[in-house]
Scaffold this active site. Structure first.
Site, PDB file in Angstrom:
ATOM      1  N   TYR A  53       0.829  -1.157  -0.034  1.00 45.06           N
ATOM      2  CA  TYR A  53       0.053   0.129   0.155  1.00 45.06           C
ATOM      3  C   TYR A  53       0.790   1.313  -0.074  1.00 45.06           C
ATOM      4  O   TYR A  53       0.524   2.362  -0.502  1.00 45.06           O
ATOM      5  CB  TYR A  53      -0.823   0.038   1.148  1.00 45.06           C
ATOM      6  N   LYS A 105       3.022 -15.399   2.840  1.00 46.07           N
ATOM      7  CA  LYS A 105       3.311 -16.077   1.403  1.00 46.07           C
ATOM      8  C   LYS A 105       4.919 -16.472   1.483  1.00 46.07           C
ATOM      9  O   LYS A 105       5.465 -15.925   0.420  1.00 46.07           O
ATOM     10  CB  LYS A 105       2.879 -15.484   0.353  1.00 46.07           C
ATOM     11  N   ASP A 144      -3.061 -18.175   0.774  1.00 46.62           N
ATOM     12  CA  ASP A 144      -3.971 -18.866  -0.110  1.00 46.62           C
ATOM     13  C   ASP A 144      -4.603 -19.993   0.579  1.00 46.62           C
ATOM     14  O   ASP A 144      -5.798 -20.329   0.452  1.00 46.62           O
ATOM     15  CB  ASP A 144      -3.319 -19.304  -1.539  1.00 46.62           C
ATOM     16  N   ASP A 166      -6.543  -6.969   4.043  1.00 46.21           N
ATOM     17  CA  ASP A 166      -7.521  -6.219   3.354  1.00 46.21           C
ATOM     18  C   ASP A 166      -8.374  -7.319   2.844  1.00 46.21           C
ATOM     19  O   ASP A 166      -9.665  -7.304   3.072  1.00 46.21           O
ATOM     20  CB  ASP A 166      -6.887  -5.428   2.374  1.00 46.21           C
ATOM     21  N   ASP A 222     -12.447  -9.088   4.356  1.00 45.74           N
ATOM     22  CA  ASP A 222     -13.721  -8.875   3.486  1.00 45.74           C
ATOM     23  C   ASP A 222     -14.181 -10.475   3.321  1.00 45.74           C
ATOM     24  O   ASP A 222     -15.345 -10.548   3.470  1.00 45.74           O
ATOM     25  CB  ASP A 222     -13.356  -8.377   2.162  1.00 45.74           C
TER      26      ASP A 222
HETATM   27  C1  IPM Z   1     -10.408  -0.986   4.060  1.00 40.65           C
HETATM   28  C2  IPM Z   1     -10.699  -0.495   2.698  1.00 40.65           C
HETATM   29  C3  IPM Z   1      -9.384   0.612   2.241  1.00 40.65           C
HETATM   30  C4  IPM Z   1      -8.228  -0.471   2.345  1.00 40.65           C
HETATM   31  C5  IPM Z   1      -9.562   1.253   1.112  1.00 40.65           C
HETATM   32  C6  IPM Z   1     -10.864   2.020   0.954  1.00 40.65           C
HETATM   33  C7  IPM Z   1      -8.384   2.128   0.787  1.00 40.65           C
HETATM   34  O1  IPM Z   1     -11.005  -1.385   1.490  1.00 40.65           O
HETATM   35  O2  IPM Z   1     -10.277  -0.309   5.059  1.00 40.65           O
HETATM   36  O3  IPM Z   1     -10.232  -2.285   3.931  1.00 40.65           O
HETATM   37  O4  IPM Z   1      -7.867  -1.097   1.277  1.00 40.65           O
HETATM   38  O5  IPM Z   1      -7.468  -0.558   3.273  1.00 40.65           O
HETATM   39 MN    MN Z   2     -10.772  -3.310   2.459  1.00 40.51          MN
END
Ligand code: IPM
Ligand code: MN
Length: 351
Positions: free
Chosen positions: A142, A189, A221, A245, A249
């Site tokens: 990032y 990884k 993975d 990240d 999710d």
């Molecule tokens: C999160 C979001 C952010 C990230 C984006 C909006 C930059 O997806 O907080 O997980 O990737 O960290």
């Molecule tokens: Mn995110």
């Protein structure tokens, strides 16, 4: 107690869900005799539109002058569809994380008994899930050197980690694990990436300081797969920025809705609390977004930034009650659902 809290709604549904969290915080303050001093500041696409900077200095100063930050969401499709735009709302969030030194993102994943059927995963697999991701937040790909060469036809992003960055992140993981089931998973990884090998080596060298914590080292993975197959095998997971990240999710699906999961970004001083969901632009201004992740983020704030456990517990209890009574937004109910503000008001009233 006097609490100085910065309120940063941001983009899309951010301001709406944060407004509900603010109502809940004010009700808590009234009940437990605290005084909250709110200060509002802009961030994201909203700030780009107003002052041309997604994280203006003024907002940074507001954050620095607060004890905690309650943050909504960032992102606007206008920018996503224009790969050439130089200024993007997400830069605001990254700048904020970096400038405030928020190097660790704590993302719990849990289920609610009353919602177990809303998850696309079989209930016997996810029942009782209680896992915590500790995601590194201010390093890795990032923030590494990035750019284009050869007339823009070659692009690169680089991933860099220092031992120091890994140690401070891993420490949080070890400490959390030692207070829980003493199981820590280091996700990397290391079969391919040099940074992952440094992660593994560094975490291995810390193991002797935490003799009661059992550490497993697993490839990202494989973890992506096992999270769906046997999520109950995990307790605390530590990982670098991008893996974290993606995995968080994925893990949010376990709970039944992304609209439920809160998070805390912590650093040396001030901490930031935010739902893990995004700005959900399609729902902005329609009073349909789920405010629970924002409200549960406020609970994390009371507990973590102010040591106010009873306050946090009460919020969680009332949120549970709202779910049991099906006072929920559209994402959680096919039949009868309520608006964002109705759910927020119901929770506020019940506090
Ligand atoms: C999160 C979001 C952010 C990230 C984006 C909006 C930059 O997806 O907080 O997980 O990737 O960290
Ligand atoms: Mn995110």
């Amino acid at each position: 107690m006097e609490l100085k809290i910065a309120k940063l709604g941001g983009d899309g549904i951010g301001p709406e869900v944060i407004n509900e969290a603010v109502k809940v915080c004010n009700a808590i303050a009234k009940k437990f005799n605290h005084r909250i001093f709110w200060s509002e500041a802009m961030v994201g696409a909203d700030a780009i539109q107003k002052v041309g900077d997604p994280y203006p200095n003024k907002t940074h100063n507001t954050c620095l002058n607060s004890d905690a930050i309650l943050f909504g969401a960032i992102g606007d499709p206008k920018f996503d569809n224009d790969p050439n735009s130089k200024i993007r709302p997400e830069q605001g969030l990254l700048k904020m994380r970096k400038k405030l030194g928020l190097f660790a993102n704590i993302r719990p994943t849990f289920t609610f008994d009353s919602l177990i059927e809303s998850s696309p995963i079989k209930s016997e697999i996810i029942k009782g899930i209680d896992i915590i991701f500790v995601r590194e937040l201010t390093g890795g790909i990032y923030f590494g050197k990035k750019g284009r060469k050869h007339n823009g036809e070659i692009a690169y992003d680089t991933c860099t980690y220092s031992k120091e960055e890994i140690v401070r992140l891993a420490k949080i993981g070890f400490e959390l694990a030692s207070k829980r089931t003493k199981k820590l998973c280091c996700v990397d990884k290391a079969n391919v990436l040099e940074t992952s090998r440094l992660w593994r080596e560094t975490v291995q060298s810390m193991e002797m300081d935490y003799p009661d914590v059992k550490v497993s080292y697993e490839f990202v993975d494989a973890v992506a797969m096992r999270l769906i197959q046997w999520p109950n095998n995990y307790d605390v997971l530590i990982t670098e920025n991008l893996f974290g990240d993606i995995l968080t999710d994925e893990a949010s699906v376990i709970s039944g809705s992304m609209g439920l999961m809160p998070s805390a970004s912590i650093g040396n001083k001030i901490c930031l609390y935010e739902p893990i969901h995004g700005s959900y632009p399609e729902a902005a201004g329609r009073n349909i977004a789920n405010p629970l992740a924002a409200i549960l983020s406020a609970a994390m704030m009371f507990e973590n930034s102010f040591g106010l456990k009873d306050e946090a517990q009460l919020i969680r209890k009332v949120v549970n009650k709202s779910l049991n009574k099906r006072i929920v937004t559209k994402d959680l109910s096919k039949n009868k659902s309520h608006s964002t503000s109705y759910v927020g008001d119901w929770i506020t009233k019940n506090i």
